[in-house]
Every structure is written in C-alpha cells, then in structure tokens.
Write an enzyme that holds these catalytic residues in place. Structure first.
Site, PDB file in Angstrom:
ATOM      1  N   HIS A  53      31.046   5.224 -37.954  1.00 13.07           N
ATOM      2  CA  HIS A  53      29.666   5.575 -38.545  1.00 13.07           C
ATOM      3  C   HIS A  53      28.597   5.742 -37.515  1.00 13.07           C
ATOM      4  O   HIS A  53      28.849   5.086 -36.322  1.00 13.07           O
ATOM      5  CB  HIS A  53      29.310   4.775 -39.520  1.00 13.07           C
ATOM      6  CG  HIS A  53      30.036   4.728 -40.880  1.00 13.07           C
ATOM      7  ND1 HIS A  53      31.181   4.171 -41.060  1.00 13.07           N
ATOM      8  CD2 HIS A  53      30.001   5.815 -41.907  1.00 13.07           C
ATOM      9  CE1 HIS A  53      31.775   4.316 -42.203  1.00 13.07           C
ATOM     10  NE2 HIS A  53      30.860   5.416 -42.787  1.00 13.07           N
TER      11      HIS A  53
ATOM     12  N   ASN B 191      33.660  11.414 -42.127  1.00 18.83           N
ATOM     13  CA  ASN B 191      35.232  11.707 -42.407  1.00 18.83           C
ATOM     14  C   ASN B 191      35.804  12.301 -41.525  1.00 18.83           C
ATOM     15  O   ASN B 191      35.437  13.408 -40.955  1.00 18.83           O
ATOM     16  CB  ASN B 191      35.552  12.049 -43.896  1.00 18.83           C
ATOM     17  CG  ASN B 191      35.163  11.110 -44.860  1.00 18.83           C
ATOM     18  OD1 ASN B 191      35.660   9.977 -44.884  1.00 18.83           O
ATOM     19  ND2 ASN B 191      34.653  11.634 -45.810  1.00 18.83           N
TER      20      ASN B 191
ATOM     21  N   LYS C 223      30.502  16.844 -27.749  1.00 17.49           N
ATOM     22  CA  LYS C 223      29.278  17.651 -28.181  1.00 17.49           C
ATOM     23  C   LYS C 223      28.713  16.615 -29.442  1.00 17.49           C
ATOM     24  O   LYS C 223      29.386  16.323 -30.326  1.00 17.49           O
ATOM     25  CB  LYS C 223      29.607  19.054 -28.289  1.00 17.49           C
ATOM     26  CG  LYS C 223      28.316  19.816 -28.563  1.00 17.49           C
ATOM     27  CD  LYS C 223      27.706  19.914 -27.113  1.00 17.49           C
ATOM     28  CE  LYS C 223      26.564  20.974 -27.209  1.00 17.49           C
ATOM     29  NZ  LYS C 223      26.932  22.408 -27.498  1.00 17.49           N
ATOM     30  N   HIS C 224      27.741  16.291 -29.024  1.00 12.68           N
ATOM     31  CA  HIS C 224      26.937  15.518 -30.021  1.00 12.68           C
ATOM     32  C   HIS C 224      27.790  14.331 -30.711  1.00 12.68           C
ATOM     33  O   HIS C 224      27.880  14.078 -31.820  1.00 12.68           O
ATOM     34  CB  HIS C 224      26.398  16.350 -31.295  1.00 12.68           C
ATOM     35  CG  HIS C 224      25.331  17.287 -30.816  1.00 12.68           C
ATOM     36  ND1 HIS C 224      24.137  16.868 -30.459  1.00 12.68           N
ATOM     37  CD2 HIS C 224      25.281  18.699 -30.675  1.00 12.68           C
ATOM     38  CE1 HIS C 224      23.413  17.977 -30.174  1.00 12.68           C
ATOM     39  NE2 HIS C 224      24.131  19.182 -30.365  1.00 12.68           N
TER      40      HIS C 224
END
Length: 524
Positions: free
Chosen positions: A524, A425, A276-277
């Site tokens: 990232h 993180n 999800k996302h």
C-alpha cells in the site's frame, strides 16, 4: 587550553591524541584502563582519583561523579561568580574532554546477551561528563568520536585553541551521541518481555536518523522535505549510494529510486527494472545489462519515459548507449565502466547513482533491507516487519489438474517477484524472463488485469501463453477468468480464499495450470 580529561571505552587513536596534546603542553587527566594505556605509552598522566582525592568505588560505577570534575567542566570562564568558587575549592578548569561510552549497543546486539550484561554496560559517568562539557561548549571542547581527534589537534597546532564554531559542532555531535545512546537503552529495556525474550516492537519506539540533505521540496513544490538515513544503515541500501553526476535528487526521485533498487537486487540473474511513480513498468532478465534493458523497456515504452532505471550488474557501454536513447531521471547500478560514464557525461542532468550490492546473508540487514518498515498516520506510527519473504520453487503448491512446465515455473516465479513490488491490487503478466503487462494500484483486481492487458496491447506484446501473478488471492472466479481471457496459460497466487475451490475449478475449466504460494504481498 591547559587541561584535558581522556576517558574512553574504545581506545582507537587515543594514544596519538594524547601524545599530540602533551606536545602542546596540555596536562592530561584520565581514568582506569585509559590512564594505564597512556602511562604504558610513556605519557605523563594524572589519575582522576589522584586529581579528585577520592578513590573509584562500587566496581568503577563512581569515579568521575565529583565536583572537581563537573565543576571544572561546567564553570563559565567569563563569569566571576563561577571562577571564584573554583579558586576557593582548588578546582582546575578542564578545557578538553574526550569520552566515548560503554558499548551498550554492541553488547545488546550480541546473541545471548543477558539483562545483567546490558545493565552493566549502561554508562553513567561518561554521559554525565559529556552533558556538562557540551552544555559549556563556549569554554570546553568535547570529543565523543575518535574521528574528531585529528581535526582538533590540527586546530590547536594552528591557532593554539579550538575555535568557537568547532566547539559548537562538537557539542551538537555530543548531544546527538547521548540522545542515540539513551534511545538505544530505552529501545532495549522497553522491548523486554516478562519471560526475558525481546519484542520486535518496544513499548516506546525511538527513531534514530541522520540527515543526509535538505531537498528542494517534497512530493509537491509547496511541501518541504529532507532525506535521512538510519543511524546504522544496511550495506547495499539506497542511502549508501554515491552520486556520480547529475542534478540534486528530489523527494520523488529518492522514493522511486528505492523502489527500483529494492526490486532489481531481488534477482540473481542480470536484471533491469524501470520504475515510474513507485511502480515497476518494465522488468526483465538478460544475458547482460543491454539485453535486460531492451526487454524491460519493451514492456511499456511510454511509461518508461522519465523513469528510474536500476541494474543489478555494472553498466557497460553497450547498455549505456541503449539507455541514453531515452529520457531517464535516475540511473542506478553497482558500477559504471569508463565507456558508460563517457556516454552519460554528455547528459549532465542525468543522475547516476552507484550502489554496491549487499554482501547477502540470512539477516535482512545483510541483504541491504529494512528489518522493520514504518508508515505515518495521523499523530501515530504503524510499524511492521518488512516484507522480506521470498518464495522458493519447492514451496509452490500445484492445485490444478494441469501442472506448469519447468519453463512456466520460471516465468511464474519471475512474475511473482515483480508483483511483490507493484502497488496493490497487482496483476503481472510475464514470459521469457520479462514483464509483458503490469496492472497496479486498482481498487478492483479485475481492473488491474484489464489495465495490464491494455498496456501489453499498446506495447504490441502478446499475452498468449504468458504467466500471470496476483499479489493476493482471487476472491471470485471472475479474476481468474480475466487473466485467462487475456491469454495467461498459468497463474501464481497466494490462495486462501473461501472460494478457492471455485477458482481452482475455473482454472481447470479453462485449461490453466495454477500454483499457490501461501504468501500474500499487499503493498500500500
């Protein structure tokens, strides 16, 4: 269309193509090995040297660079000032050109290829002819791929000519081929170091991508978007997917589907990943798809709603019936049996993607992975080798007084694999081949641990005795204390902090087993 020039490095299908042209009364010009092949097949063929009256020279480097060739290709038939010089100089129009180029890409891909070999496989006459013919597409049909032969022959037989729409499409394909060819040469030459070795990052980067489809919009409705694939896509990668049913994929669907597929295919045992996302919200192993899905879903049922679900085994009816109980945007698997297809036939909007697992091998390409990843920044591009580093059991370094048990090592490696696909993180708790809590994308590693604990509590899952993975080292002991307070009994992390001794001492104080991987997985 009365005259064709055939000059191909890859001879696939050229004899049948020439035979079809001859049957239609088309005169055939050819060069070197192609001419010999056609003549040996019993076809009448005129050597280019006989046509131009000028012999091949410089070991074949010069053979088609002649006005009788380029004049015949470039002259516009509707312009008297073009037609008159042809007649004055005895230049016959060339109506069809079939050329494929010296195999530069295949040559430089071979291990041990020398610069001299690469240079000799840079085609000069072929691209020049292709450019001439493609520029004059209104009068000339230019073929650069054997896959185009049958369609052109069919059109000639039906209409006696190659239609304008086809000629334009062929010209576009021709210019694309030349562009890709030139980019490959640039990539190779600008990657060479003075000592003859090659850099992964050439002095000029020439991206080569083919559009698969326009998308309705990008991440948000006010953004425009399209989906492209590599010129030579890796087997088992998302761009090789076959959509079996459902609505058109959106930009976000594709991004999340890639995250789910990359994660799930990293496991050897039957696995399910729910994304999800861009973050895995549930990952689990099982005896089959149904068990793996049930365990993955239990991690975070709330986030799983409207998610992307991927399996690394064909989905059967049992698994399909479980998945169908929730709302799923995209469902990915190496296959779907008849029962699974029937289950989702009633959910027409659910997108089913079938992707064959990659064959596996030493290279990233063979594993269906990118060798190099790219990220756009303002007017620039960041390139890096992809994070394809896997950690094996034998590489783990036990740094605490207490060593993990065999079961704990399994859980640690499982959690570590999942953490690789979670945005930094990242903190992942797991046990028994299933995630229990996932904390993603926080500025503080402690907050990621807290969020993972909150999610586990919301799902009524206990973290007592669990394994915890951190994608990067703990800079202070407070991060270690946070996962210990949540219930972790063992921890896996890269190590490498200047305060490693402090963190190890904290683990010993808390009675926790900890291993270092020596590898970091920032995402990232």
């Amino acid at each position: 269309m009365t005259t064709a020039l055939l000059s191909v490095s890859d001879k696939t299908g050229v004899v049948d193509f020439a035979r079809g042209l001859h049957a239609l009364g088309v005169k055939i010009l050819s060069t070197g090995g192609t001419a010999k092949l056609l003549a040996d097949a019993g076809l009448p063929v005129v050597e280019v040297a006989d046509h131009t009256g000028f012999p091949e020279m410089l070991d074949g480097r010069v053979k088609t660079l002649h006005p009788k060739i380029h004049g015949g290709l470039l002259a516009r038939r509707d312009v008297p000032a073009h037609v008159a010089p042809l007649a004055a100089h005895g230049i016959a129009p060339i109506d069809i050109l079939a050329v494929n180029l010296y195999p530069f890409e295949a040559t430089v891909a071979r291990a041990g290829c020398t610069l001299e070999e690469a240079i000799e496989n840079i085609d000069i006459g072929g691209p020049a002819m292709v450019r001439s013919a493609a520029k004059n597409w209104k009068d000339v049909a230019v073929l650069t791929d054997a896959a185009q032969y049958d369609g052109v022959l069919a059109e000639l037989r039906r209409d006696g000519r190659v239609g304008e729409a086809t000629r334009f499409a062929l010209a576009v394909a021709a210019f694309n081929r030349i562009s890709n060819y030139d980019a490959a040469i640039s990539d190779y030459l600008s990657s060479l170091r003075p000592d003859g070795t090659r850099s992964l990052f050439p002095a000029q980067s020439n991206g080569r991508f083919v559009k698969l489809q326009d998308l309705r919009y990008g991440e948000n409705p006010h953004q425009q978007a399209a989906f492209y694939r590599d010129l030579y896509p890796a087997p088992g990668s998302l761009v090789t997917a076959k959509q079996l049913q459902g609505k058109e994929l959106s930009y976000n669907n594709i991004a999340d589907a890639d995250a789910a597929w990359e994660c799930v295919k990293s496991f050897d045992a039957p696995a399910c990943v729910i994304v999800k996302h861009a973050n895995p919200c549930g990952v689990a192993l099982g005896s089959g798809p149904a068990e793996a899905y049930a365990k993955a879903f239990a991690t975070d049922p709330t986030s799983a709603f409207g998610g992307i679900i991927a399996f690394n085994r064909p989905l059967d009816g049992e698994g399909a019936r479980l998945v169908a109980k929730q709302f799923v945007e995209v469902l990915i698997a190496p296959g779907f049996d008849d029962e699974a297809r029937a289950v989702f036939a009633a959910k027409a909007n659910t997108r089913l993607l079938e992707i064959a697992l990659p064959p596996g091998g030493e290279s990233a390409w063979a594993c269906g992975r990118n060798a190099v990843d790219a990220k756009r920044v303002g007017s620039g591009l960041l390139l890096q080798t992809a994070d394809n580093r896997a950690v094996t059991r034998g590489e783990l370094k036990v740094v605490t007084k207490k060593a993990p048990t065999e079961r704990q090592l399994d859980d640690l490696l499982f959690a570590w694999t999942v953490a690789k696909y979670v945005k930094s993180n990242a903190i992942v708790f797991a046990a028994g081949g299933a995630t229990l809590g996932v904390g993603a994308g926080q500025m503080s590693r402690i907050d990621s641990a807290r969020i993972a604990g909150i999610k586990a509590a919301n799902a009524k899952l206990s973290l007592q005795g669990s394994a915890a993975a951190s994608d990067a080292f703990f800079p202070f002991r407070d991060g270690l204390d946070a996962v210990a307070d949540a219930g972790a009994a063992c921890v896996i992390q890269p190590g490498g902090s200047v305060r490693d001794d402090e963190v190890i001492a904290a683990a010993d104080e808390r009675g926790i087993a900890m291993v270092f991987t020596g590898v970091r997985h920032f995402r990232h």
